[in-house]
Design a protein around this motif. Structure first.
Motif, PDB file in Angstrom:
ATOM      1  N   ASN A   2       8.313  33.951  37.071  1.00  0.00           N
ATOM      2  CA  ASN A   2       6.876  34.104  36.910  1.00  0.00           C
ATOM      3  C   ASN A   2       6.138  33.096  37.791  1.00  0.00           C
ATOM      4  OD1 ASN A   2       7.082  36.150  34.943  1.00  0.00           O
ATOM      5  ND2 ASN A   2       7.383  34.633  33.319  1.00  0.00           N
ATOM      6  N   ALA A   3       4.860  33.322  37.989  1.00  0.00           N
ATOM      7  CA  ALA A   3       4.040  32.429  38.814  1.00  0.00           C
ATOM      8  C   ALA A   3       2.776  32.064  38.052  1.00  0.00           C
ATOM      9  CB  ALA A   3       3.673  33.101  40.134  1.00  0.00           C
ATOM     10  N   MET A   4       2.211  30.924  38.420  1.00  0.00           N
ATOM     11  CA  MET A   4       0.951  30.479  37.829  1.00  0.00           C
ATOM     12  C   MET A   4       0.029  29.988  38.930  1.00  0.00           C
ATOM     13  SD  MET A   4       0.265  27.653  34.830  1.00  0.00           S
ATOM     14  CE  MET A   4      -1.422  27.400  34.195  1.00  0.00           C
ATOM     15  N   ILE A   5      -1.223  30.408  38.871  1.00  0.00           N
ATOM     16  CA  ILE A   5      -2.257  29.921  39.776  1.00  0.00           C
ATOM     17  C   ILE A   5      -3.168  28.988  38.991  1.00  0.00           C
ATOM     18  CG2 ILE A   5      -4.170  30.538  41.292  1.00  0.00           C
ATOM     19  CD1 ILE A   5      -2.923  33.310  41.595  1.00  0.00           C
ATOM     20  N   LEU A   6      -3.261  27.731  39.439  1.00  0.00           N
ATOM     21  CA  LEU A   6      -4.134  26.762  38.776  1.00  0.00           C
ATOM     22  C   LEU A   6      -5.564  26.992  39.234  1.00  0.00           C
ATOM     23  CD1 LEU A   6      -1.930  23.546  39.042  1.00  0.00           C
ATOM     24  CD2 LEU A   6      -2.207  25.067  37.071  1.00  0.00           C
ATOM     25  N   ALA A   7      -6.371  27.562  38.351  1.00  0.00           N
ATOM     26  CA  ALA A   7      -7.721  27.999  38.728  1.00  0.00           C
ATOM     27  C   ALA A   7      -8.794  27.469  37.796  1.00  0.00           C
ATOM     28  CB  ALA A   7      -7.761  29.533  38.738  1.00  0.00           C
ATOM     29  N   ALA A   8      -8.486  26.403  37.037  1.00  0.00           N
ATOM     30  CA  ALA A   8      -9.404  25.960  35.989  1.00  0.00           C
ATOM     31  C   ALA A   8     -10.308  24.805  36.402  1.00  0.00           C
ATOM     32  CB  ALA A   8      -8.610  25.552  34.742  1.00  0.00           C
ATOM     33  N   GLY A   9     -10.154  24.280  37.613  1.00  0.00           N
ATOM     34  CA  GLY A   9     -10.906  23.097  38.001  1.00  0.00           C
ATOM     35  C   GLY A   9     -12.405  23.332  38.117  1.00  0.00           C
ATOM     36  N   ASN A  52      -4.882  30.198  34.896  1.00  0.00           N
ATOM     37  CA  ASN A  52      -5.613  29.434  33.876  1.00  0.00           C
ATOM     38  C   ASN A  52      -7.088  29.343  34.255  1.00  0.00           C
ATOM     39  OD1 ASN A  52      -5.275  27.555  35.971  1.00  0.00           O
ATOM     40  ND2 ASN A  52      -5.093  25.818  34.571  1.00  0.00           N
ATOM     41  N   THR A  53      -7.924  29.296  33.251  1.00  0.00           N
ATOM     42  CA  THR A  53      -9.370  29.285  33.478  1.00  0.00           C
ATOM     43  C   THR A  53     -10.031  28.259  32.574  1.00  0.00           C
ATOM     44  OG1 THR A  53      -9.788  31.022  31.824  1.00  0.00           O
ATOM     45  CG2 THR A  53      -9.419  31.729  34.103  1.00  0.00           C
ATOM     46  N   ALA A  54     -11.152  27.748  33.035  1.00  0.00           N
ATOM     47  CA  ALA A  54     -11.992  26.852  32.235  1.00  0.00           C
ATOM     48  C   ALA A  54     -13.429  27.045  32.697  1.00  0.00           C
ATOM     49  CB  ALA A  54     -11.531  25.399  32.361  1.00  0.00           C
ATOM     50  N   TRP A  55     -13.870  26.232  33.681  1.00  0.00           N
ATOM     51  CA  TRP A  55     -15.243  26.326  34.172  1.00  0.00           C
ATOM     52  C   TRP A  55     -15.533  27.732  34.705  1.00  0.00           C
ATOM     53  CZ3 TRP A  55     -19.882  24.399  34.074  1.00  0.00           C
ATOM     54  CH2 TRP A  55     -20.786  24.663  35.114  1.00  0.00           C
ATOM     55  N   GLU A  81     -13.969  25.193  28.109  1.00  0.00           N
ATOM     56  CA  GLU A  81     -14.983  24.928  29.137  1.00  0.00           C
ATOM     57  C   GLU A  81     -14.622  23.790  30.078  1.00  0.00           C
ATOM     58  OE1 GLU A  81     -17.797  26.572  29.949  1.00  0.00           O
ATOM     59  OE2 GLU A  81     -17.104  28.090  28.532  1.00  0.00           O
ATOM     60  N   THR A  82     -13.787  22.844  29.631  1.00  0.00           N
ATOM     61  CA  THR A  82     -13.573  21.635  30.420  1.00  0.00           C
ATOM     62  C   THR A  82     -12.257  21.604  31.183  1.00  0.00           C
ATOM     63  OG1 THR A  82     -12.690  20.500  28.471  1.00  0.00           O
ATOM     64  CG2 THR A  82     -15.051  20.278  28.910  1.00  0.00           C
ATOM     65  N   GLY A  83     -11.247  22.319  30.770  1.00  0.00           N
ATOM     66  CA  GLY A  83      -9.973  22.313  31.468  1.00  0.00           C
ATOM     67  C   GLY A  83      -9.074  21.167  31.049  1.00  0.00           C
ATOM     68  N   LEU A  84      -7.793  21.324  31.340  1.00  0.00           N
ATOM     69  CA  LEU A  84      -6.781  20.383  30.869  1.00  0.00           C
ATOM     70  C   LEU A  84      -6.079  19.638  31.998  1.00  0.00           C
ATOM     71  CD1 LEU A  84      -5.167  22.732  28.177  1.00  0.00           C
ATOM     72  CD2 LEU A  84      -6.776  20.857  27.778  1.00  0.00           C
ATOM     73  N   GLU A  85      -6.596  19.735  33.222  1.00  0.00           N
ATOM     74  CA  GLU A  85      -5.961  19.175  34.415  1.00  0.00           C
ATOM     75  C   GLU A  85      -4.636  19.908  34.686  1.00  0.00           C
ATOM     76  OE1 GLU A  85      -5.979  15.047  35.242  1.00  0.00           O
ATOM     77  OE2 GLU A  85      -7.774  14.663  34.034  1.00  0.00           O
ATOM     78  N   THR A 175       2.850  15.863  25.577  1.00  0.00           N
ATOM     79  CA  THR A 175       1.990  16.377  24.530  1.00  0.00           C
ATOM     80  C   THR A 175       0.893  17.248  25.120  1.00  0.00           C
ATOM     81  OG1 THR A 175       0.635  14.385  24.640  1.00  0.00           O
ATOM     82  CG2 THR A 175       2.423  14.411  23.024  1.00  0.00           C
ATOM     83  N   ALA A 176       0.450  18.184  24.323  1.00  0.00           N
ATOM     84  CA  ALA A 176      -0.631  19.060  24.762  1.00  0.00           C
ATOM     85  C   ALA A 176      -1.921  18.266  24.922  1.00  0.00           C
ATOM     86  CB  ALA A 176      -0.823  20.193  23.751  1.00  0.00           C
ATOM     87  N   GLY A 177      -2.774  18.732  25.813  1.00  0.00           N
ATOM     88  CA  GLY A 177      -4.043  18.064  26.051  1.00  0.00           C
ATOM     89  C   GLY A 177      -4.253  17.795  27.518  1.00  0.00           C
ATOM     90  N   VAL A 178      -5.283  17.058  27.830  1.00  0.00           N
ATOM     91  CA  VAL A 178      -5.629  16.773  29.217  1.00  0.00           C
ATOM     92  C   VAL A 178      -4.619  15.806  29.824  1.00  0.00           C
ATOM     93  CG1 VAL A 178      -7.388  15.822  30.738  1.00  0.00           C
ATOM     94  CG2 VAL A 178      -8.073  17.135  28.720  1.00  0.00           C
ATOM     95  N   SER A 179      -3.964  16.221  30.904  1.00  0.00           N
ATOM     96  CA  SER A 179      -3.001  15.332  31.559  1.00  0.00           C
ATOM     97  C   SER A 179      -2.740  15.810  32.983  1.00  0.00           C
ATOM     98  CB  SER A 179      -1.688  15.253  30.778  1.00  0.00           C
ATOM     99  OG  SER A 179      -1.079  16.523  30.675  1.00  0.00           O
TER     100      SER A 179
END
Length: 222
Positions: A2-9, A52-55, A81-85, A175-179
């Motif tokens: 599988n693939a992931m595109i980081l698009a939440a910034g 992944n999405t946020a903003w 709304e803020t994203g997790l990095e 751990t889950a969360g912003v990192s």
């Protein structure tokens, strides 16, 4: 795989362009950055892609409803709304990515890198694509020695291209969360658990409006 595109910034450095448009939907060469990635991933044989999405995530979902390539399943990993990095976004999406190694690519790059050249099974915990240092990042990130990524600066530093193949085990204990992803990679590199390859072709980090304009001009000439 599988693939992931980081698009939440949020795309702070791209403002004001990203005040009302998420960075992955900015255009270069007549199409969005996100569409460039989707097309290349499909051409490389990827059938399931996590985004992944946020903003302004609703804009991305609406775009994908009409622009997902045929034969490809795109699944949204919503981060609010803020994203997790970077690492946080990947950890949040692990249930969607599965137990096998997976590809992750930053939405805010453009490259002609051959995605099929990535190993389906990384030797260690991760396999990174590295490129020559761009003018805005002259010190680079890592070195590459006989196919293994190193933290030692031996005068041959390279820049992480924002393309990597990861085993889920890389994120065990996180751990889950912003990192961010960099600390995880550095720990794995220090244990000699990260391989890599040097891409000598075209690669652009689209971090500012000026770089986006330069890429658009180049692609328009192709």
């Amino acid at each position: 795989m599988n693939a992931m595109i980081l698009a939440a910034g949020r795309g702070e450095r791209m403002r004001p362009l990203t005040d009302h448009c998420p960075k992955p939907l900015l255009t270069a060469g007549g199409q969005t950055l996100l569409d460039w990635h989707l097309q290349r991933l499909k051409a490389a044989g990827f059938k399931r892609i996590i985004v992944n999405t946020a903003w302004l995530g609703g804009h991305i979902r609406a775009h994908l409803a009409h622009h997902t390539p045929a034969g490809v399943e795109v699944v949204i990993s919503d981060e609010g709304e803020t994203g997790l990095e970077t690492a946080g976004g990947i950890i949040n999406a692990l249930p969607l990515l599965g137990d096998a190694p997976f590809l992750v690519i930053n939405a805010d790059i453009w490259t002609d890198f051959d995605l099929q050249s990535l190993p389906a099974e990384p030797e260690g915990l991760a396999h990174l694509v590295l490129v020559d240092n761009p003018s805005h990042h002259p010190r680079g990130d890592f070195s590459l020695r006989e196919g293994r990524v190193s933290l030692e600066d031996d005068g041959g530093s390279l820049t992480f291209a924002g393309i990597g193949c990861y085993r889920p085990e890389l994120f065990v204990g996180s751990t889950a969360g912003v990192s961010p992803l960099a600390p995880l990679l550095r720990r794995a590199i220090a244990r000699s658990q990260v391989t890599g390859q040097h891409h000598h072709g075209r690669w652009y980090d689209i971090g500012t409006p000026a770089r986006l304009a330069a890429l658009d001009a180049e692609l328009s000439r192709d």
